[in-house]
Write a protein that holds these residues in place. Sequence first.
Motif, PDB file in Angstrom:
ATOM      1  N   ALA A 109      -8.601  -4.632  -0.151  1.00 13.71           N
ATOM      2  CA  ALA A 109      -7.850  -3.519  -0.731  1.00 13.71           C
ATOM      3  C   ALA A 109      -6.573  -3.259   0.054  1.00 13.71           C
ATOM      4  CB  ALA A 109      -8.727  -2.266  -0.758  1.00 13.71           C
ATOM      5  N   ALA A 110      -6.648  -3.372   1.370  1.00 11.72           N
ATOM      6  CA  ALA A 110      -5.465  -3.156   2.207  1.00 11.72           C
ATOM      7  C   ALA A 110      -4.412  -4.225   1.945  1.00 11.72           C
ATOM      8  CB  ALA A 110      -5.865  -3.150   3.676  1.00 11.72           C
ATOM      9  N   ALA A 111      -4.851  -5.463   1.794  1.00 14.40           N
ATOM     10  CA  ALA A 111      -3.907  -6.555   1.523  1.00 14.40           C
ATOM     11  C   ALA A 111      -3.247  -6.377   0.157  1.00 14.40           C
ATOM     12  CB  ALA A 111      -4.628  -7.893   1.597  1.00 14.40           C
ATOM     13  N   MET A 112      -4.028  -5.954  -0.825  1.00 17.77           N
ATOM     14  CA  MET A 112      -3.460  -5.715  -2.152  1.00 17.77           C
ATOM     15  C   MET A 112      -2.437  -4.588  -2.112  1.00 17.77           C
ATOM     16  SD  MET A 112      -6.854  -6.056  -4.558  1.00 17.77           S
ATOM     17  CE  MET A 112      -5.944  -5.619  -6.048  1.00 17.77           C
ATOM     18  N   GLY A 113      -2.744  -3.527  -1.365  1.00 15.66           N
ATOM     19  CA  GLY A 113      -1.802  -2.429  -1.252  1.00 15.66           C
ATOM     20  C   GLY A 113      -0.536  -2.812  -0.524  1.00 15.66           C
ATOM     21  N   ALA A 114      -0.685  -3.654   0.525  1.00 12.30           N
ATOM     22  CA  ALA A 114       0.476  -4.058   1.313  1.00 12.30           C
ATOM     23  C   ALA A 114       1.399  -4.986   0.538  1.00 12.30           C
ATOM     24  CB  ALA A 114       0.016  -4.723   2.600  1.00 12.30           C
ATOM     25  N   HIS A 115       0.839  -5.722  -0.416  1.00 13.58           N
ATOM     26  CA  HIS A 115       1.629  -6.712  -1.151  1.00 13.58           C
ATOM     27  C   HIS A 115       1.534  -6.446  -2.652  1.00 13.58           C
ATOM     28  CE1 HIS A 115       1.826  -8.635   2.720  1.00 13.58           C
ATOM     29  NE2 HIS A 115       0.512  -8.793   2.752  1.00 13.58           N
TER      30      HIS A 115
END
Length: 365
Positions: free
Chosen positions: A345-351
């Motif tokens: 989820a963090a990676a999706m939010g960051a990118h």
Amino acid sequence: MGAAQFVVAMSGKSVTLTRQLSEEHTAGGDEKPRRLTVDDVPSLRMTRKTDRKSSLFENDEYFTPRSLATSLGGLTIAAEKEPKADMVFAAICQALDAGIDDATTCEHGCVAVRNLTVGLDVSVRVCSVRTVAVAIGAADRVVAAMRRHPLNASIAEHGCAALRNLGSGADDLAPRRQQDLVDAGALEVAAEALNRVAATQVKVLEEGAAVIANATAGSGADARKAAAADAGCVDAAVTAMRKVTGGAAAVKGDAAAVAVLEVACTVLLNVCSGAAAEPHPRKEAAIEARACESLAMALGAGATGEPPLALAATCALLTIANGEGAAAGARAQAAVDAGCLAPLAAAMGAHADIAAMAEVGRKAL
């Protein structure tokens, strides 16, 4: 690291992904092809000489295997010139055959193959030179050198880099070269290098993983993927990831560690993709190797500013968890238990601005 391309194939609920380092490889057939020969490269046929001496070292007082390998190690084949590629690689092979017990000869021979086969995958000349190298037997000699000197990190690095080049390309013969590499034992020596070298030998880890990634790239590669699993490449890729990780904060800013993680994720993606009855043997092997824990680590590092790593890890995670029935459900639960959801989820939010990341991430969730 060269450019990479993701290929996504949808069939009902099934999602098949594969990743190719550099340019996309042409799909090969299901039937195992014959070994390559110089005749497969028409533009280089006229460079052969039928009156060549059977050995460069018979009655030759000027060259020793070591000196010849050292001299050839500094060569490059210029695209604007007509190279006598088969003669050059024949000389390298003879040097490695004659000097197989000498570590310096083997190192320089591997460097020579590496230098002579580097280049853009879209270049017809570069790919032709790679085909000639494989047809002459350069891959077999590099593998033999790595096996004869398994503890030599320099031979491992340059040998893996040479095999990586030989397995790369956007030409029609790339799948044939990849199969010849598999037949030569490239997957086994690459996996052994990943398992054996220290965590500080990051170039060996990157190049070794790239050998496996390139040899298993493209559609129609199921036989090569199965061979990679049999050679222990899934476990070796996870081992490489563990060697360079010390927490997401430790990986952030460490370009070498990020490169290893990205290529190792590509190995998991490529090897675990492809059709197979459930329980999918290669995906189950990844779960058994605890790949999800390493992918969670890679996702965490990717969320801190490494989009290619985040995408590679997400695609690998989706590939492993995807499927039908109880076995796929168990794999998905293993990913949850490994702590993959929060970093995903963090990676999706960051990118969020990267469409592919959003699409693949949603499927993984």
